[in-house]
Write a protein that holds these residues in place. Structure first.
Motif, PDB file in Angstrom:
ATOM      1  N   GLY A   1       0.791  -1.222   0.000  1.00  0.00           N
ATOM      2  CA  GLY A   1       0.000   0.000   0.000  1.00  0.00           C
ATOM      3  C   GLY A   1       0.822   1.271   0.000  1.00  0.00           C
ATOM      4  O   GLY A   1       0.370   2.309   0.462  1.00  0.00           O
TER       5      GLY A   1
ATOM      6  N   ARG B   1       5.262   0.038   6.726  1.00  0.00           N
ATOM      7  CA  ARG B   1       4.932  -0.666   5.475  1.00  0.00           C
ATOM      8  C   ARG B   1       6.209  -1.093   4.755  1.00  0.00           C
ATOM      9  O   ARG B   1       6.293  -2.190   4.219  1.00  0.00           O
ATOM     10  CB  ARG B   1       4.100   0.222   4.558  1.00  0.00           C
ATOM     11  CG  ARG B   1       2.700   0.435   5.071  1.00  0.00           C
ATOM     12  CD  ARG B   1       1.862   1.083   3.985  1.00  0.00           C
ATOM     13  NE  ARG B   1       0.482   1.122   4.376  1.00  0.00           N
ATOM     14  CZ  ARG B   1      -0.114   2.163   4.954  1.00  0.00           C
ATOM     15  NH1 ARG B   1       0.571   3.242   5.213  1.00  0.00           N
ATOM     16  NH2 ARG B   1      -1.375   2.111   5.286  1.00  0.00           N
TER      17      ARG B   1
ATOM     18  N   GLN C   1      -5.320   0.937  10.188  1.00  0.00           N
ATOM     19  CA  GLN C   1      -5.099   0.723   8.746  1.00  0.00           C
ATOM     20  C   GLN C   1      -4.066  -0.372   8.507  1.00  0.00           C
ATOM     21  O   GLN C   1      -4.249  -1.230   7.651  1.00  0.00           O
ATOM     22  CB  GLN C   1      -4.561   2.002   8.087  1.00  0.00           C
ATOM     23  CG  GLN C   1      -5.595   3.081   7.916  1.00  0.00           C
ATOM     24  CD  GLN C   1      -4.952   4.414   7.540  1.00  0.00           C
ATOM     25  OE1 GLN C   1      -3.726   4.549   7.503  1.00  0.00           O
ATOM     26  NE2 GLN C   1      -5.774   5.410   7.274  1.00  0.00           N
TER      27      GLN C   1
ATOM     28  N   GLU D   1      -5.567  -3.761   9.139  1.00  0.00           N
ATOM     29  CA  GLU D   1      -6.451  -4.178   8.038  1.00  0.00           C
ATOM     30  C   GLU D   1      -5.621  -4.624   6.836  1.00  0.00           C
ATOM     31  O   GLU D   1      -5.942  -5.604   6.170  1.00  0.00           O
ATOM     32  CB  GLU D   1      -7.361  -3.009   7.610  1.00  0.00           C
ATOM     33  CG  GLU D   1      -8.393  -2.609   8.641  1.00  0.00           C
ATOM     34  CD  GLU D   1      -9.398  -3.700   8.924  1.00  0.00           C
ATOM     35  OE1 GLU D   1      -9.737  -4.443   8.000  1.00  0.00           O
ATOM     36  OE2 GLU D   1      -9.822  -3.815  10.101  1.00  0.00           O
ATOM     37  N   GLU D   2      -4.544  -3.860   6.571  1.00  0.00           N
ATOM     38  CA  GLU D   2      -3.731  -4.199   5.398  1.00  0.00           C
ATOM     39  C   GLU D   2      -2.971  -5.496   5.596  1.00  0.00           C
ATOM     40  O   GLU D   2      -2.788  -6.258   4.647  1.00  0.00           O
ATOM     41  CB  GLU D   2      -2.796  -3.050   5.053  1.00  0.00           C
ATOM     42  CG  GLU D   2      -3.575  -2.009   4.265  1.00  0.00           C
ATOM     43  CD  GLU D   2      -2.844  -0.717   4.070  1.00  0.00           C
ATOM     44  OE1 GLU D   2      -1.605  -0.717   4.180  1.00  0.00           O
ATOM     45  OE2 GLU D   2      -3.513   0.291   3.810  1.00  0.00           O
TER      46      GLU D   2
ATOM     47  N   ARG E   1      -5.460  -8.157   4.841  1.00  0.00           N
ATOM     48  CA  ARG E   1      -5.705  -8.230   3.394  1.00  0.00           C
ATOM     49  C   ARG E   1      -4.527  -8.911   2.699  1.00  0.00           C
ATOM     50  O   ARG E   1      -4.700  -9.832   1.898  1.00  0.00           O
ATOM     51  CB  ARG E   1      -5.899  -6.806   2.846  1.00  0.00           C
ATOM     52  CG  ARG E   1      -6.104  -6.721   1.351  1.00  0.00           C
ATOM     53  CD  ARG E   1      -6.184  -5.280   0.869  1.00  0.00           C
ATOM     54  NE  ARG E   1      -5.057  -4.436   1.252  1.00  0.00           N
ATOM     55  CZ  ARG E   1      -3.859  -4.475   0.669  1.00  0.00           C
ATOM     56  NH1 ARG E   1      -3.632  -5.281  -0.328  1.00  0.00           N
ATOM     57  NH2 ARG E   1      -2.892  -3.684   1.081  1.00  0.00           N
ATOM     58  N   LEU E   2      -3.316  -8.491   3.067  1.00  0.00           N
ATOM     59  CA  LEU E   2      -2.099  -9.065   2.475  1.00  0.00           C
ATOM     60  C   LEU E   2      -2.024 -10.565   2.764  1.00  0.00           C
ATOM     61  O   LEU E   2      -1.729 -11.375   1.891  1.00  0.00           O
ATOM     62  CB  LEU E   2      -0.899  -8.344   3.099  1.00  0.00           C
ATOM     63  CG  LEU E   2       0.474  -8.545   2.485  1.00  0.00           C
ATOM     64  CD1 LEU E   2       0.507  -7.964   1.078  1.00  0.00           C
ATOM     65  CD2 LEU E   2       1.528  -7.834   3.342  1.00  0.00           C
TER      66      LEU E   2
END
Ligand SMILES: Nc1ncnc2c1ncn2[C@@H]1O[C@H](COP(=O)(O)OP(=O)(O)OP(=O)(O)O)[C@@H](O)[C@H]1O
Length: 332
Positions: free
Chosen positions: A123, A143, A173, A176-177, A180-181
């Motif tokens: 992201g 990240r 965030q 959540e990422e 998702r990942l």
């Protein structure tokens, strides 16, 4: 699977950080180590990549003792993410991500292409690739840390309080990422946190440790909330565990009432708000079929008229639910 069998770590000063710990960490899932400060979470995690060597017992990966080979080779197959990301300050973002592929001798083109792809995956805007870590926000640095850990496509990722140093919104965030990942990459992730909410949100399984480095309970989050093994786990899990357990309950046949005339709906079918005495009151949170009971309840609680609005994938209102119907669903 990563297996701990009777693993003990005694530091040179005599401190027993981990005491006869036995547990099995399933492959391709997220397992969270959680517990109060000093309970041995970090020590347990770091014994997996041998940045801390165990004193006794056995740790194996897919049946093979991690002490069978050399630690450097072991570490190349294990990504590691820490608090504050631990990025190299003098390297650009893309060079940070490329660290392990470079060590492994990948050619330059492949290394760069992989690094850029990973930045996108976690992201991050690829425009940030040539910046230095100090020119990024805390969340962006984390990240990059995750991208760097993933660069050599390790089977295992160790994450030590990776999101603790960022503010709650960015933290949410990043969580959540990560979820998702993980749906895409399906790594074996071992994640350390002292925050039970983070553990419950991220873990397929949660290992609750107590000070002295012993295991209090190892269970999926729903099980931990519904059936804490003892008083320690119960108090650690928190007072409102009944409410939080609703996160894991997803009713499949929720009975919805038809849209009432007080609900204002746009031409495209999306709900706009509630009509009341010539005014339009805000809608409150909406939910979808398949959402948890917690989300459904939140929708009812935030509605100014006590009716939660259910929407379909396109955001069109398809029905409502009120307190009484919800209470029926909640009744054990
Ligand atoms: N190098 C060391 N020498 C001696 N004792 C140590 C050393 N490192 C850690 N300890 C002790 O081992 C115990 C477990 O430490 P560890 O860092 O694994 O706990 P933790 O659960 O990760 O804690 P926190 O949540 O505070 O980071 C603590 O009592 C700590 O003081």
């Amino acid at each position: 699977m990563i297996e701990f069998e009777d693993v003990t770590k005694r530091y040179p000063d005599g401190t027993v950080a981990v005491d006869k710990l036995s547990l099995r960490i399933p492959s391709n899932e997220i397992t969270v180590f959680v517990g109060p400060s000093g309970c041995g979470k970090t020590t347990s995690l770091r014994m997996i990549n041998r940045t801390i060597e165990r004193t006794s017992g056995r740790i194996s990966i897919d049946g093979e003792d991690i002490n069978a080979g050399d630690p450097v080779t072991l570490r190349r197959g294990i990504g590691y993410v820490i608090q504050h990301a631990g990025l190299f300050p003098h390297k650009t973002v893309v060079d940070n991500v490329a660290t392990v592929p470079k060590l492994l001798g990948w050619d330059k083109k492949k290394t760069r292409a992989t690094a850029m792809e990973l930045l996108e995956r976690v992201g991050l805007d690829v425009k940030l690739a040539e910046r230095y870590p100090a020119q990024l926000s805390g969340g962006q640095q984390q990240r990059v840390g995750v991208a760097r850990a993933l660069a050599a496509d390790p089977k295992i990722m160790l994450m030590d309080e990776p999101f603790s140093a960022v503010d709650p919104i960015v933290r949410h965030q990043l969580q959540e990422e990560l979820l998702r990942l993980q749906r895409d990459i399906g790594k074996t992730i071992v994640f350390v946190t002292h925050d039970i909410d983070e553990a419950i949100k991220l873990g397929d399984n949660v290992a609750v440790l107590r000070v002295g480095g012993t295991l209090a309970q190892f269970a999926p989050p729903a099980e931990l909330l519904a059936h804490p093994d003892d008083d320690f786990v119960e108090s650690f899990v928190g007072q409102d565990r009944g409410y939080r357990a609703l996160t894991f309950l997803k009713p499949d046949d929720l009975s919805l009432a038809p849209l009432p005339p007080e609900l204002s709906v746009g031409d495209d079918g999306r709900p706009l708000g509630w009509k009341s005495n010539g005014e339009l009151l805000p809608l409150g949170a909406v939910f979808q079929r398949g959402d948890s009971l917690r989300a459904t309840m939140d929708s009812v609680l935030t509605s100014p008229v006590g009716q939660g609005v259910c929407v379909d994938e396109a955001g069109k209102a398809i029905g409502v639910i009120d307190y009484i119907t919800l209470a029926e669903v909640l009744r054990p």
